[in-house]
Design a protein around this motif. Structure first.
Motif, PDB file in Angstrom:
ATOM      1  N   TYR A   1       0.785  -0.986   0.135  1.00  0.00           N
ATOM      2  CA  TYR A   1      -0.173   0.589   0.030  1.00  0.00           C
ATOM      3  C   TYR A   1       1.021   1.204   0.059  1.00  0.00           C
ATOM      4  O   TYR A   1       0.607   2.063  -0.805  1.00  0.00           O
ATOM      5  N   PHE A   2       1.304   1.281   1.034  1.00  0.00           N
ATOM      6  CA  PHE A   2       2.205   2.297   0.681  1.00  0.00           C
ATOM      7  C   PHE A   2       4.244   2.559   0.169  1.00  0.00           C
ATOM      8  O   PHE A   2       4.334   3.346  -0.202  1.00  0.00           O
ATOM      9  N   ASP A   3       4.024   1.710  -0.482  1.00  0.00           N
ATOM     10  CA  ASP A   3       4.818   1.920  -2.019  1.00  0.00           C
ATOM     11  C   ASP A   3       4.540   2.742  -2.601  1.00  0.00           C
ATOM     12  O   ASP A   3       5.219   3.179  -3.327  1.00  0.00           O
ATOM     13  N   GLU A   4       2.985   3.051  -3.222  1.00  0.00           N
ATOM     14  CA  GLU A   4       2.836   3.822  -4.078  1.00  0.00           C
ATOM     15  C   GLU A   4       2.163   5.407  -3.075  1.00  0.00           C
ATOM     16  O   GLU A   4       2.462   5.901  -1.694  1.00  0.00           O
ATOM     17  N   PHE A   5       3.879   6.745  -3.647  1.00  0.00           N
ATOM     18  CA  PHE A   5       4.033   7.866  -3.009  1.00  0.00           C
ATOM     19  C   PHE A   5       2.591   8.119  -1.996  1.00  0.00           C
ATOM     20  O   PHE A   5       2.482   9.054  -1.756  1.00  0.00           O
TER      21      PHE A   5
END
Length: 189
Positions: A60-64
């Motif tokens: 989920y937090f891979d996407e900035f």
């Protein structure tokens, strides 16, 4: 009905154990790959904030953009209205609000690195954060940045002004660790 939920917000608390106890474990595993988040997203039309669940999906937090969403939400929740408010942030606050994995994975548990990445057009000073980062003072460029910042803060305009500097001035302006660790406690050094 079984869990006596009366609002959408309560779904953030649901657990896999709740599904198991109520005969929905097979459904969750088969149709939603064991993901509560996938389940609530499919079943309910609602603007879900993934970090409010006990665990986010793996990437989920891979996407900035998801980190930006979290930061904006957290700032509103904490009542931050000015950039300077972000100096109050702590890794504990981030952890307690669902961003623990994010700050550990992407920012080495450093509030400075986190805030600097989220607000790239604003200059933050690492020494003003409760949790800056390991090795802050190992980089002599940070020594220079600190001295320039301190000079502005003290309204020093000439080289002679620096003769007024004392240990207590440096310590009361967030530079005690720098002074002791790298300059043997000596302002003149």
């Amino acid at each position: 009905k079984e869990l006596r939920y009366t609002s959408m917000e309560e779904w953030y608390q649901v657990s896999k154990q709740d599904f198991k106890k109520n005969g929905g474990d097979g459904l969750l595993q088969r149709d939603y790959k064991g993901s509560i988040i996938r389940f609530v997203r499919k079943i309910f039309k609602y603007e879900w904030l993934e970090w409010k669940f006990s665990q986010t999906t793996k990437d989920y937090f891979d996407e900035f953009q998801n980190r930006i969403l979290f930061t904006k939400w957290l700032g509103r929740k904490l009542g931050y209205t000015r950039m300077e408010d972000w100096y109050q942030i702590s890794s504990e606050l981030i952890h307690n609000n669902g961003g623990g994995g994010m700050i550990q994975t992407y920012y080495r548990n450093s509030c400075y690195e986190f805030v600097s990445d989220m607000f790239r057009d604003h200059e933050f000073y690492a020494w003003l954060f409760k949790c800056s980062y390991r090795g802050l003072w190992e980089d002599t460029e940070n020594h220079k940045r600190y001295v320039r910042w301190l000079g502005k803060r003290l309204k020093y305009t000439t080289i002679e002004d620096w003769y007024k500097i004392t240990v207590s001035i440096i310590e009361s302006n967030y530079g005690g660790g720098l002074l002791q660790s790298y300059y043997n406690g000596s302002p003149s050094r």
